[in-house]
Design a protein around this motif. Structure first.
Motif, PDB file in Angstrom:
ATOM      1  N   PRO A 138       0.434  -1.362   0.221  1.00 23.52           N
ATOM      2  CA  PRO A 138      -0.041   0.370  -0.020  1.00 23.52           C
ATOM      3  C   PRO A 138       0.566   1.251  -0.202  1.00 23.52           C
ATOM      4  O   PRO A 138       0.400   2.109  -0.163  1.00 23.52           O
TER       5      PRO A 138
ATOM      6  N   LEU B   4      -3.615   5.387   6.646  1.00 27.62           N
ATOM      7  CA  LEU B   4      -4.159   5.040   7.655  1.00 27.62           C
ATOM      8  C   LEU B   4      -4.874   3.511   6.844  1.00 27.62           C
ATOM      9  O   LEU B   4      -5.059   2.948   7.467  1.00 27.62           O
TER      10      LEU B   4
ATOM     11  N   LYS C 222      -4.813   2.673   3.782  1.00 27.81           N
ATOM     12  CA  LYS C 222      -4.466   2.316   2.542  1.00 27.81           C
ATOM     13  C   LYS C 222      -4.023   1.634   3.787  1.00 27.81           C
ATOM     14  O   LYS C 222      -3.614   0.280   2.892  1.00 27.81           O
ATOM     15  N   MET C 223      -3.479   1.576   5.208  1.00 25.96           N
ATOM     16  CA  MET C 223      -2.420   0.634   5.783  1.00 25.96           C
ATOM     17  C   MET C 223      -3.345  -0.379   5.809  1.00 25.96           C
ATOM     18  O   MET C 223      -3.057  -1.458   6.190  1.00 25.96           O
ATOM     19  N   ILE C 224      -4.816   0.305   6.586  1.00 26.95           N
ATOM     20  CA  ILE C 224      -5.526  -1.020   7.428  1.00 26.95           C
ATOM     21  C   ILE C 224      -5.731  -1.596   6.170  1.00 26.95           C
ATOM     22  O   ILE C 224      -6.528  -3.131   6.651  1.00 26.95           O
ATOM     23  N   GLY C 225      -6.659  -1.246   4.994  1.00 30.68           N
ATOM     24  CA  GLY C 225      -6.909  -2.075   4.380  1.00 30.68           C
ATOM     25  C   GLY C 225      -8.474  -1.272   4.114  1.00 30.68           C
ATOM     26  O   GLY C 225      -8.886  -0.741   4.777  1.00 30.68           O
TER      27      GLY C 225
END
Lengths: 752, 239
Positions: B108, B183, B185-188
């Motif tokens: 990501p 955030l 993008k990182m968490i999904g």
């Protein structure tokens, strides 16, 4: 509403469909709370820095006096228990057991003492209780309790008990620790506890050093110690003769670092996680090597020096791989089975879950024992790998209960082991050979130090975080020998030197646990070793950024084309996400667009969310505790058992500027979270609330009925379906304290 | 079990380990072959080996990396860079070159990193990353040598790089929106927007000392003071 249930309400609100339902007690208490009396808890919460009036000083003094009175009573009780115990056994062995069957039937009811009936279980239970009570008594005096590690104290208690019991002429069979009992019943819980609570990430980051220490280090130690003792034996320093294989057998069992002792000592010292995982991982994984060496030399000894072929040696070497990998494989298989089975657990069958979690790893231990591979490796691997999936599958309360039960059983087993060690020291027949003992201890220390230095020098060429000289010292010093060595030496075949070996092993264990274990804490302080980074202090942003850094590093690795550890971890996570988790967990399927590729493994996001919720909870509880302290200060005259609602109201009205901020903060937190949750709930679909096991059977059935009834009401208003409200309603019905104000809806929270 | 039976599992294990490593060796062979090709090409174009050595020394002095690391990075750069500047006879990388790395897109933070490379490199709008810029960015990730202090590779420089990856418009602060985006993008996609929002808000509240709605570099540094950045943001194969 009891003030302790506020966190439940908040977290329900905050967490929504991932039913993270923290029990207030479970987060804030450490196990020590269980042992202190209520008056003592009060004492601790008295804030000293507030101005304390005359009445408070009188009150406090009486509370402290009461505390010491309580503990003195406990000590007397302990003493009485021991004397009853001793005299019972003394009588038992002196007098003959009465014949149960009498020829003439008793004419009237007589009270008989049926000792035979309960003898075995009574003994076991009493042992465990004695050991645990002894543990409490150590911590009576804080300085004394902190200075000596618990294991050393327990050995001393065992020695005292042994002295007492020999004085009373109790026969030896009551307190002989059978090697089978040790390896089958006492060791598995301890090692399972170790595997289940192993810091996974730290372990895999340090895996190369751990493996090197475990394999190469143990082999090096064995060979050097064995060689030293053999040549000294040839030179005639010792009283008893032994041949090469016998002494190598002894060297193999004495050179292995013991996980039981390491846990017992290191748990109290709180060193940083990397150091801990290196010593601890080594202690666990060297079991594979130790078993191989032990059985190898045992077989060689049986074959005899003259009949050895080259193929026997090679087979011995190859058997290492089989034993180690076999153990790991069995552990993985059972971890897979457990995760798969727990996937199918529904709320109606949730009580069964802990059964699987305990029995399958134990089964893996026994299977590995049956297949003659490393059982410790099997159970540890099982614990490490199943934790992740099992936590997903079972309810949160079950996770907590598993956690506590594991710890409890491991503690019991550990205490019993050390008490028996002390007991055996006093009661077995010894053959003291000062030269042998001295040379053994000296060579253990020297060769371990040399081994650690050489290996660390080699590892530092490859490691990012290098081992400093102080780290190396701790690694060398933390090599404690313990109960496993004792179990192995007792189960050795009968040879001429066996008694001497047993005595020496005991001496080494007492030296390492007693001397090294005691001095390790002050050394940690003196050498200013980096301590455990208390997780409570880690802020959310640090966790977020840790996740962020990992991803960034993986990116850079991809750009530079190097395959580093981040890459491996990422690959494993992807494999985990794509293959393992769908099979092993019942991760609820969120309806998302199947074309959108999942870019991040969900486990990272869930970890993040769980940690975030934990931190919020902790902060809320802290602010509530500040409340409590202040309210206790103000209401010191009244009984401490006040209801939550009253406390909150009173402190607010009586509050000065000191408490104004915390109450405001708390209230803001409440309203913000509730507002947000309401917004979310009105937009989203209703979520399924889930009930915990009630406090007694009546509450359990009532809740069940409530659940089905409330399901019907749901359709009417969405607000009433807010989990916070259902929770509160539940608490109202099951509440124990009479003065409960039911709070429903966001507006009901009193605003200042 | 018979003694010989011990050998079979051993052999299985070793052969598995060997086979799993073969694809790595294949990769290295391919890159080596490609390198030979490109180096031969550039030799024809006129850049000789001695000047590249000098360049390496210069870069090494500038960035603090050792010559072997620079050589390794050069090999990698040459495999990735498919364009060449005609006037300067220098190969450079464009966005498409970066995107040709397969794993980078799956991550990501991949696009952000690519942008960070260009942000460091570019004065003009040309979107080109030359080798010097490549080295410069990567040198941020060298393990810090306590004895030798280097401006490109201090704790502050590392933090600054991490900060700029968030703050691409170079405004000097991270606003809540920028943070929420990262955030997310990182968490999904599995997590509801409200949750992400609450985590972002929580984080902002923790870091933002003066509560002005954005995080400055100093606040960022302060929040990270307990984290072991020197170890987290470094590679051991960069010496």
């Amino acid at each position: 509403m009891d003030i302790a249930s506020i966190p439940n309400a908040i977290i329900d609100t905050f967490s929504g469909e991932t039913a993270i339902n923290y029990d207030a007690v479970s987060i804030t208490s450490n196990v020590d709370y269980l042992f202190y009396s209520p008056s003592d808890m009060l004492c601790r919460w008295q804030p000293r820095y507030f101005s304390i009036g005359w009445i408070q000083t009188r009150l406090m003094a009486s509370q402290e006096r009461r505390r010491y009175r309580d503990l003195r009573a406990l000590g007397i009780f302990f003493f009485v228990l021991v004397s009853i115990f001793g005299t019972t056994y003394a009588n038992e062995s002196l007098t003959e057991t009465s014949d149960g069957l009498t020829s003439d039937a008793p004419k009237h009811f007589t009270w008989t003492f049926n000792w035979d009936h309960v003898e075995a279980t009574y003994t076991v239970t009493l042992w465990i209780l004695l050991a645990s009570v002894a543990k409490i008594l150590f911590h009576v005096n804080k300085t004394f309790g902190d200075a000596l590690p618990d294991s050393a104290c327990l050995i001393v208690v065992g020695c005292i008990l042994g002295a007492l019991l020999t004085y009373f002429n109790v026969s030896r069979e009551f307190f002989n620790l059978d090697s089978t009992v040790f390896f089958l019943y006492l060791l598995p819980p301890i090692v399972f506890d170790a595997g289940y609570f192993m810091p996974n990430r730290a372990l895999f980051e340090n895996i190369e050093s751990v493996m090197l220490f475990a394999i190469v280090g143990t082999i090096f130690n064995t060979i050097t110690i064995g060689a030293t003792l053999y040549y000294c034996g040839m030179a005639g320093f010792f009283g008893v003769e032994f041949n090469l294989f016998e002494i190598m057998l002894f060297a193999a069992l004495i050179s292995a670092v013991d996980p039981v002792a390491v846990i017992a000592v290191f748990e109290e010292t709180n060193v940083n996680v990397n150091l801990f995982v290196n010593v601890f991982g080594e202690a666990i994984f060297n079991d594979g090597v130790a078993i191989v060496l032990y059985t190898m030399f045992l077989k060689f000894g049986q074959i005899g020096v003259d009949n050895m072929h080259a193929s026997d040696y090679v087979a011995g070497g190859a058997s290492f791989f089989v034993i180690a990998l076999g153990g790991v494989l069995i552990g993985l298989v059972f971890a897979f089975i457990v995760s798969f089975i727990t996937r199918f657990i529904t709320p109606s069958t949730r009580v069964v879950a802990p059964v699987f979690i305990f029995l399958f790893p134990y089964l893996s231990y026994l299977t590995a024992e049956a297949c003659s591979v490393s059982s410790i490796l099997a159970i540890v691997t099982c614990g490490i790998f199943m934790k992740e999936y099992v936590k997903q599958n079972i309810t949160h309360e079950a996770t907590i209960s598993v956690k506590y039960f594991t710890k409890m059983i491991a503690q019991c087993a550990e205490t019993v082991v050390f008490v028996f060690l002390g007991l055996s020291t006093v009661t077995s027949e010894h053959q003291w050979d000062w030269a042998f003992i001295a040379i053994t201890i000296a060579s253990c220390l020297i060769f371990r130090t040399i081994g650690v230095i050489v290996q660390c020098a080699f590892l530092n060429l490859f490691r990012k975080k290098k081992f400093t000289a102080i780290d190396q010292f701790m690694l060398a010093y933390g090599g404690l020998r313990g109960a496993i060595a004792f179990g192995l030496v007792v189960s050795m075949p009968l040879i001429a030197a066996k008694k001497m070996f047993v005595t020496t092993t005991m001496a080494v264990i007492i030296f390492t646990v007693g001397f090294q274990g005691t001095t390790i804490k002050p050394l940690v302080k003196k050498l200013r070793i980096e301590l455990k980074n208390d997780e409570a202090d880690e802020s959310v942003i640090e966790k977020v950024y840790t996740c962020y850094f990992d991803m960034m590093m993986t990116c850079i690795e991809n750009v530079t084309g190097q395959k580093g550890s981040n890459d491996f971890r990422e690959k494993y996570e992807i494999f985990n996400q794509k293959v393992l988790r769908p099979i092993l967990t019942n991760h609820p399927k969120k309806d998302h667009d199947p074309n959108v590729e999942k870019k991040v493994s969900p486990i990272q996001s869930e970890n993040l969310i769980r940690k975030c919720a934990k931190i919020t909870l902790r902060e809320t509880l802290d602010s509530i505790n500040i409340h409590r302290k202040i309210s206790f200060h103000k209401t010191a005259k009244e009984t401490p058992v006040a209801t939550g609602a009253k406390e909150v109201v009173r402190t607010r009205t009586a509050s000065g500027s000191e408490v104004g901020i915390s109450v405001n903060e708390l209230e803001n937190l409440f309203s913000a979270i509730l507002d947000k949750k309401l917004r979310e709930v009105t937009l989203a679909q209703p979520v399924e609330t889930h009930t915990d096991i009630g406090d007694d059977y009546y509450n359990q059935t009532v809740q069940h009925n409530q659940q089905s009834a409330s399901d019907l009401d749901l359709r009417r208003t969405e607000i009433s379906h807010d989990p916070a409200i259902t929770n509160l309603r539940r608490q109202k019905r099951g509440a124990s304290s009479p003065n409960v104000h039911l709070v429903t809806g966001a507006s009901a929270f009193p605003r200042l | 079990m018979r003694v010989e039976a011990y050998f079979i599992p051993t052999i299985c294990v070793f052969s598995y380990l060997l086979i799993s490593k073969i694809h790595i060796y294949n990769g290295y062979c391919k890159t080596a072959r490609r390198n030979m090709g490109t180096i031969a090409f550039f030799d024809i174009m006129g850049s000789s080996l001695s000047t590249s050595n000098e360049r390496f020394k210069e870069l090494s002095a500038q960035s603090g990396l050792s010559i072997s690391s620079i050589k390794m990075l050069n090999d990698r750069f040459l495999t990735l860079a498919t364009h060449q500047d005609k006037t300067l006879k220098e190969p450079f990388m464009t966005v498409s070159d970066f995107e040709s790395i397969p794993e980078l897109l799956k991550n990501p933070l991949g696009p952000r990193l690519i942008d960070a490379f260009f942000a460091v490199a570019d004065a003009e709008q040309q979107k080109r990353v030359y080798f010097a810029d490549f080295v410069r960015v990567i040198s941020h990730f060298r393990p810090i040598d306590k004895n030798v202090h280097h401006p490109w590779n201090s704790r502050e420089a590392k933090l600054k790089f991490a900060f700029t990856m968030y703050d691409l418009n170079k405004s000097g602060t991270i606003t809540k929106d920028e943070f929420t985006e990262i955030l997310k993008k990182m968490i999904g996609d599995n997590v509801s927007a409200a949750k992400v929002d609450s985590i972002a808000e929580r984080t902002m509240r923790e870091t933002d000392g003066d509560s002005d709605g954005s995080i400055t570099f100093q606040e960022f540094c302060k929040a990270m003071e307990k984290t072991d950045i020197e170890q987290k943001m470094s590679f051991r194969f960069l010496t």
